[in-house]
Scaffold this motif. Structure first.
Motif, PDB file in Angstrom:
ATOM      1  N   ASN A  22      12.915  42.585 -19.982  1.00 24.18           N
ATOM      2  CA  ASN A  22      11.828  43.899 -19.240  1.00 24.18           C
ATOM      3  C   ASN A  22      11.519  44.308 -20.881  1.00 24.18           C
ATOM      4  OD1 ASN A  22      11.931  43.350 -16.712  1.00 24.18           O
ATOM      5  ND2 ASN A  22      13.226  44.669 -16.534  1.00 24.18           N
ATOM      6  N   LEU A  48      14.244  50.000 -25.001  1.00 20.36           N
ATOM      7  CA  LEU A  48      14.408  49.418 -23.322  1.00 20.36           C
ATOM      8  C   LEU A  48      12.538  50.590 -23.316  1.00 20.36           C
ATOM      9  CD1 LEU A  48      18.393  49.423 -22.622  1.00 20.36           C
ATOM     10  CD2 LEU A  48      16.957  48.347 -23.692  1.00 20.36           C
ATOM     11  N   PRO A  49      12.230  50.174 -22.210  1.00 20.99           N
ATOM     12  CA  PRO A  49      11.147  50.809 -21.735  1.00 20.99           C
ATOM     13  C   PRO A  49      11.093  51.682 -21.037  1.00 20.99           C
ATOM     14  CG  PRO A  49      11.024  49.043 -21.052  1.00 20.99           C
ATOM     15  CD  PRO A  49      12.607  48.207 -22.165  1.00 20.99           C
ATOM     16  N   CYS A  50      12.190  51.934 -20.665  1.00 19.06           N
ATOM     17  CA  CYS A  50      12.417  53.275 -19.709  1.00 19.06           C
ATOM     18  C   CYS A  50      12.984  53.818 -20.652  1.00 19.06           C
ATOM     19  CB  CYS A  50      13.064  52.971 -18.911  1.00 19.06           C
ATOM     20  SG  CYS A  50      14.967  52.714 -19.397  1.00 19.06           S
ATOM     21  N   SER A  51      12.443  54.192 -21.604  1.00 15.80           N
ATOM     22  CA  SER A  51      12.719  55.434 -22.947  1.00 15.80           C
ATOM     23  C   SER A  51      13.895  55.614 -23.176  1.00 15.80           C
ATOM     24  CB  SER A  51      11.457  57.239 -22.397  1.00 15.80           C
ATOM     25  OG  SER A  51      10.484  56.613 -22.047  1.00 15.80           O
ATOM     26  N   ILE A  52      15.026  54.766 -22.426  1.00 10.32           N
ATOM     27  CA  ILE A  52      16.473  55.126 -22.916  1.00 10.32           C
ATOM     28  C   ILE A  52      17.129  54.078 -24.543  1.00 10.32           C
ATOM     29  CG2 ILE A  52      18.968  54.163 -22.161  1.00 10.32           C
ATOM     30  CD1 ILE A  52      18.009  54.565 -19.670  1.00 10.32           C
TER      31      ILE A  52
END
Length: 130
Positions: A22, A48-52
């Motif tokens: 992802n 990671l794209p979820c800002s993690i």
């Protein structure tokens, strides 16, 4: 004590860009740090794209702490193209909070310039507790 070029080479060798699921990536930034005891630890970033995510400096520091050390003599972060990256604000604070001695950590900046962490964080929010 390692010279800046030696620490740079260790960090650059640790760069190993990987694609994760992802749109996630890892390893396009690597870090090498030398502790006050003369040990060297490395780490890589994870985005990671979820800002993690995790900066390379934080990854190297986690490895250092795993080996019961907290005081950093010198630290450098290197991008996959070989350029040196200054630590972000979050990493500067992370380094500072690991150990009281870390205000004297040498941060290696582009063109192998060195600056002390205390010069990158001149007005400490936590000075009344030191």
């Amino acid at each position: 004590m390692m010279n800046n070029q030696e620490l740079y080479q260790i960090a650059f060798i640790a760069v190993n860009h990987k694609k994760l699921r992802n749109l996630g990536t890892a390893g396009h930034v690597a870090c090498a740090l030398e502790t006050m005891n003369g040990n060297v630890f490395t780490g890589i970033c994870i985005d990671l794209p979820c800002s993690i995510g995790l900066c390379a400096e934080q990854s190297a520091i986690a490895e250092m702490v795993k080996h019961n050390e907290t005081a950093i003599k010198k630290i450098i972060a290197v991008f996959e193209d070989g350029s040196i990256l200054p630590p972000c604000g979050r990493c500067r604070e992370f380094i500072a909070q690991m150990d009281d001695q870390n205000s004297q950590t040498k941060i290696v900046l582009p063109e192998m310039k060195e600056v002390l962490l205390q010069d990158l964080l001149p007005e400490r929010w936590d000075s009344k507790w030191n």
